[in-house]
Design a protein around this motif. Sequence first.
Motif, PDB file in Angstrom:
ATOM      1  N   SER A 199       5.994  -8.185   3.035  1.00  0.00           N
ATOM      2  CA  SER A 199       6.978  -7.580   2.123  1.00  0.00           C
ATOM      3  C   SER A 199       6.354  -6.706   1.050  1.00  0.00           C
ATOM      4  CB  SER A 199       7.773  -8.679   1.414  1.00  0.00           C
ATOM      5  OG  SER A 199       8.634  -9.315   2.315  1.00  0.00           O
ATOM      6  N   CYS A 200       7.039  -5.610   0.738  1.00  0.00           N
ATOM      7  CA  CYS A 200       6.680  -4.759  -0.408  1.00  0.00           C
ATOM      8  C   CYS A 200       7.772  -4.909  -1.464  1.00  0.00           C
ATOM      9  CB  CYS A 200       6.558  -3.309   0.014  1.00  0.00           C
ATOM     10  SG  CYS A 200       6.425  -2.187  -1.413  1.00  0.00           S
ATOM     11  N   THR A 201       7.379  -5.347  -2.663  1.00  0.00           N
ATOM     12  CA  THR A 201       8.370  -5.590  -3.719  1.00  0.00           C
ATOM     13  C   THR A 201       9.026  -4.291  -4.189  1.00  0.00           C
ATOM     14  OG1 THR A 201       6.474  -5.656  -5.232  1.00  0.00           O
ATOM     15  CG2 THR A 201       7.426  -7.762  -4.595  1.00  0.00           C
ATOM     16  N   SER A 202       8.328  -3.170  -4.029  1.00  0.00           N
ATOM     17  CA  SER A 202       8.907  -1.881  -4.439  1.00  0.00           C
ATOM     18  C   SER A 202       9.893  -1.354  -3.397  1.00  0.00           C
ATOM     19  CB  SER A 202       7.782  -0.876  -4.693  1.00  0.00           C
ATOM     20  OG  SER A 202       8.317   0.395  -4.968  1.00  0.00           O
ATOM     21  N   CYS A 203       9.540  -1.435  -2.124  1.00  0.00           N
ATOM     22  CA  CYS A 203      10.438  -0.952  -1.047  1.00  0.00           C
ATOM     23  C   CYS A 203      11.703  -1.807  -0.945  1.00  0.00           C
ATOM     24  CB  CYS A 203       9.737  -1.012   0.304  1.00  0.00           C
ATOM     25  SG  CYS A 203       8.502   0.252   0.573  1.00  0.00           S
ATOM     26  N   GLU A 204      11.553  -3.123  -1.091  1.00  0.00           N
ATOM     27  CA  GLU A 204      12.675  -4.017  -0.789  1.00  0.00           C
ATOM     28  C   GLU A 204      13.527  -4.266  -2.034  1.00  0.00           C
ATOM     29  OE1 GLU A 204      11.338  -7.310   1.840  1.00  0.00           O
ATOM     30  OE2 GLU A 204       9.668  -5.984   2.350  1.00  0.00           O
ATOM     31  N   LYS A 247       0.830  -1.208   0.000  1.00  0.00           N
ATOM     32  CA  LYS A 247       0.000   0.000   0.000  1.00  0.00           C
ATOM     33  C   LYS A 247       0.869   1.265   0.000  1.00  0.00           C
ATOM     34  CE  LYS A 247      -4.077   1.719   2.331  1.00  0.00           C
ATOM     35  NZ  LYS A 247      -5.050   1.452   3.402  1.00  0.00           N
ATOM     36  N   CYS A 248       2.050   1.151   0.644  1.00  0.00           N
ATOM     37  CA  CYS A 248       2.997   2.266   0.727  1.00  0.00           C
ATOM     38  C   CYS A 248       3.385   2.810  -0.650  1.00  0.00           C
ATOM     39  CB  CYS A 248       4.254   1.792   1.462  1.00  0.00           C
ATOM     40  SG  CYS A 248       4.775   0.118   1.014  1.00  0.00           S
ATOM     41  N   CYS A 249       3.442   1.935  -1.656  1.00  0.00           N
ATOM     42  CA  CYS A 249       4.000   2.292  -2.965  1.00  0.00           C
ATOM     43  C   CYS A 249       3.012   2.163  -4.114  1.00  0.00           C
ATOM     44  CB  CYS A 249       5.189   1.393  -3.272  1.00  0.00           C
ATOM     45  SG  CYS A 249       6.550   1.611  -2.120  1.00  0.00           S
ATOM     46  N   TYR A 250       1.784   1.759  -3.844  1.00  0.00           N
ATOM     47  CA  TYR A 250       0.873   1.463  -4.952  1.00  0.00           C
ATOM     48  C   TYR A 250      -0.246   2.497  -5.044  1.00  0.00           C
ATOM     49  CZ  TYR A 250      -1.658  -1.398  -8.331  1.00  0.00           C
ATOM     50  OH  TYR A 250      -2.277  -1.854  -9.464  1.00  0.00           O
TER      51      TYR A 250
END
Length: 269
Positions: A239-244, A179-182
Amino acid sequence: MIRERSETFLSIKKWKEQLPGLTAVFSTKNGGFSEKEFASLNTGMHVQDDESQVIQNRNKLGMHARAPIENWVCAEQVHGSIIKKVHSKHKGRGTTNYFNAIPGTDGLWTFETNLFLSLCFADCVPLYFAEPDSKFIGVAHAGWKGTVQNIAGKMIQQAIENKVDPARIQIYIGPSIGKCCYEVNDAVANQVQFCLNRAEHSSLTRKVNGKYNLDLKQLNKQLLLDAGIKEDQISLSSSCTSCEKELFFSHRRDHGKTGRMSAVLGWRE
Ligand SMILES: [Zn+2]
């Protein structure tokens, strides 16, 4: 998910204990042979990477995860909600050649052992399903389109139609964009609001710029609850695929030019 001794994949910790004999992994971007934007463990065949390197990457992942690629079944994923049952006769489809992947399919399931269901991801949500008594396993690819078309609920429906007890299915919602990046626009937000049976939209947060942040993992969980699955049958990756960046490719973060991770699920013999 937990990191293994191999840097090439993560596995579902809870299932390692509760479902012995099941390989349930999600590959990372590390430990492979591909270069540049595909560095290094790109497992996607359809992204203009060198095909022989992708095969080497898949092979390494398969060896490390005890899931030999001769026994993989891969699909031509199209952001739809078609789900297909596969059999041992499909072994190797789409594994070393994209053109014989199971066509136009975003979900695969089987009752067979030594058959590894494999789908590619770079931000979309991997959904893992397992019911140990019947040996039912399924994997689905849920981006926002597949999610609002309820591919999660459709997998449960197919399981029920094939006499699997839905109260015994375990589900893991794997690493995806968080949710942080989408950020999504009104058109997507509208479809999200219409896909649930009840007026609960905790997966959407309105931003000051008029757009929304969407929690795709949470939305898939809500759709599974709508399908009659109980909360304690569902686990979520944090996990967030964009953050990590160190672990994952991300279609959105990398502006479309990037590799793919693979979900691989199958009963070992
Ligand atoms: Zn993020």
